[in-house]
Design a protein around this motif. Sequence first.
Motif, PDB file in Angstrom:
ATOM      1  N   ASP A  95       5.140  47.005  35.662  1.00 45.86           N
ATOM      2  CA  ASP A  95       5.236  48.140  36.574  1.00 45.86           C
ATOM      3  C   ASP A  95       5.104  47.662  38.018  1.00 45.86           C
ATOM      4  N   LYS A  96       6.021  48.098  38.891  1.00 47.69           N
ATOM      5  CA  LYS A  96       5.982  47.670  40.294  1.00 47.69           C
ATOM      6  C   LYS A  96       4.739  48.169  41.020  1.00 47.69           C
ATOM      7  N   GLU A  97       4.202  49.320  40.625  1.00 44.06           N
ATOM      8  CA  GLU A  97       3.071  49.909  41.335  1.00 44.06           C
ATOM      9  C   GLU A  97       1.733  49.346  40.869  1.00 44.06           C
ATOM     10  N   THR A  98       1.602  49.080  39.575  1.00 48.71           N
ATOM     11  CA  THR A  98       0.301  48.701  39.019  1.00 48.71           C
ATOM     12  C   THR A  98       0.243  47.261  38.519  1.00 48.71           C
ATOM     13  N   ALA A  99       1.397  46.592  38.392  1.00 46.28           N
ATOM     14  CA  ALA A  99       1.486  45.242  37.820  1.00 46.28           C
ATOM     15  C   ALA A  99       1.098  45.211  36.345  1.00 46.28           C
ATOM     16  N   GLU A 100       1.002  46.359  35.685  1.00 45.28           N
ATOM     17  CA  GLU A 100       0.657  46.402  34.267  1.00 45.28           C
ATOM     18  C   GLU A 100       1.859  46.030  33.404  1.00 45.28           C
ATOM     19  N   LEU A 101       1.578  45.386  32.282  1.00 40.55           N
ATOM     20  CA  LEU A 101       2.626  45.074  31.310  1.00 40.55           C
ATOM     21  C   LEU A 101       3.161  46.367  30.723  1.00 40.55           C
ATOM     22  N   VAL A 102       4.470  46.562  30.807  1.00 36.35           N
ATOM     23  CA  VAL A 102       5.109  47.785  30.329  1.00 36.35           C
ATOM     24  C   VAL A 102       5.827  47.557  29.003  1.00 36.35           C
ATOM     25  N   ALA A 103       6.491  46.413  28.880  1.00 35.54           N
ATOM     26  CA  ALA A 103       7.292  46.201  27.671  1.00 35.54           C
ATOM     27  C   ALA A 103       7.539  44.721  27.416  1.00 35.54           C
ATOM     28  N   LEU A 104       7.723  44.401  26.139  1.00 38.71           N
ATOM     29  CA  LEU A 104       8.247  43.123  25.682  1.00 38.71           C
ATOM     30  C   LEU A 104       9.496  43.434  24.875  1.00 38.71           C
ATOM     31  N   ILE A 105      10.601  42.777  25.218  1.00 39.59           N
ATOM     32  CA  ILE A 105      11.891  43.124  24.607  1.00 39.59           C
ATOM     33  C   ILE A 105      12.566  41.871  24.079  1.00 39.59           C
ATOM     34  N   ASP A 106      13.013  41.917  22.843  1.00 39.24           N
ATOM     35  CA  ASP A 106      13.822  40.829  22.301  1.00 39.24           C
ATOM     36  C   ASP A 106      15.100  40.759  23.131  1.00 39.24           C
ATOM     37  N   GLY A 107      15.326  39.614  23.782  1.00 42.27           N
ATOM     38  CA  GLY A 107      16.447  39.501  24.712  1.00 42.27           C
ATOM     39  C   GLY A 107      17.742  39.029  24.098  1.00 42.27           C
ATOM     40  N   ASN A 108      17.776  38.839  22.783  1.00 41.38           N
ATOM     41  CA  ASN A 108      18.967  38.292  22.129  1.00 41.38           C
ATOM     42  C   ASN A 108      20.230  39.074  22.468  1.00 41.38           C
ATOM     43  N   ARG A 109      20.221  40.365  22.204  1.00 39.02           N
ATOM     44  CA  ARG A 109      21.409  41.192  22.461  1.00 39.02           C
ATOM     45  C   ARG A 109      21.515  41.624  23.916  1.00 39.02           C
ATOM     46  N   VAL A 110      20.391  41.612  24.636  1.00 42.82           N
ATOM     47  CA  VAL A 110      20.425  42.030  26.040  1.00 42.82           C
ATOM     48  C   VAL A 110      21.348  41.120  26.839  1.00 42.82           C
ATOM     49  N   THR A 111      21.336  39.835  26.511  1.00 41.18           N
ATOM     50  CA  THR A 111      22.169  38.877  27.244  1.00 41.18           C
ATOM     51  C   THR A 111      23.641  39.265  27.172  1.00 41.18           C
ATOM     52  N   GLY A 112      24.132  39.575  25.983  1.00 44.82           N
ATOM     53  CA  GLY A 112      25.527  39.979  25.837  1.00 44.82           C
ATOM     54  C   GLY A 112      25.817  41.307  26.509  1.00 44.82           C
TER      55      GLY A 112
END
Length: 337
Positions: A95-112
């Motif tokens: 999060d830009k405001e709090t620096a808290e971890l918001v998500a972890l995402i498997d990036g395999n398909r995101v790249t395509g």
Amino acid sequence: MSIENNPDIRRPLFLTDQDVATLANFEDAIAAIRAAYSAAEDEQRTPGRIFADSQREWMRIMPSIPASGKLFGAKSIVGSFADGLQVSYMINLFDKETAELVALIDGNRVTGLRTASTTAVGAATILPNKPVSVGVIGSGFEARSHLQALGTVAEFSSIRVFSPTIANREAFAADFSTKDGSHAIPVSSADEAVEGADLILCAARSRDETPIIRAETVARDATVISIGSTTRGQREVPVELIDRASTIVVDTYDEVVHDSGDMLAAQAEGINLNGKVLSLNTALSSESSIDTSNGIRIYKSTGSGLQDIVVAEMLYNRARALGMGTELPVTIVTSAK
């Protein structure tokens, strides 16, 4: 830190590869990419890739703080040659405001998804305003995803596809003949796919890194998409084609011009790129004036952490809206300094 009994802390969300497949949406991804590249360029927000290499293992980190959106983070790509080459992709969002971890995402398909969506945004800046005949080199994942994404910004009058494997090009043609109403046909050579095409999609490098298309077969006013030469040692389009081009739009100026094999080969041959290469940010700005009817126009991409992060945020927002993903029972410590 346990967050089970703390309602003030929102649980981070984990999105699996299958979650991403379900959430993937070219229209929303393209809109996110266009918004990101319509903001002013700022190299400090998206620095170059960071590499670590032990020869047996390697790691690439692509960070970005987009000017658009509410999140920032990085994509990590890790590889190991311990048992053949095994590769994993992970995107973290904060999060830009709090620096808290918001998500972890498997990036395999995101790249395509992000690569094809950025190509669509880039292609839209150099395509003529008319139905286009398409020549496709390649029939794999990149060719398929790119043609789908390009179909959101262009109308196809016909499609010709070449792949060295007959069954693959026939299957590709059969699939794309039914998806958007265009008549797609398999052809037996790269020349046959390219000759006379208004739009050429290069999505398959040759095994020996010899450019797979010939400059003399490319029509004088064609639009060429090149997404397969992303490192210094990779080649996809011939030097002569870069020389003939009137405009080359690139997603990341320094990395494409100084670190992609095609552009390095062109400069080694004495080709002056000044005046013909412009960034995607510039191409999208009101100050840019590209003649989309005359001259060869090329879109060339090496990828960027900016693309990964804005598309990952889009997926995260869709997941929250649809109640998808897995909330983690713990998070990392965020402390005041």
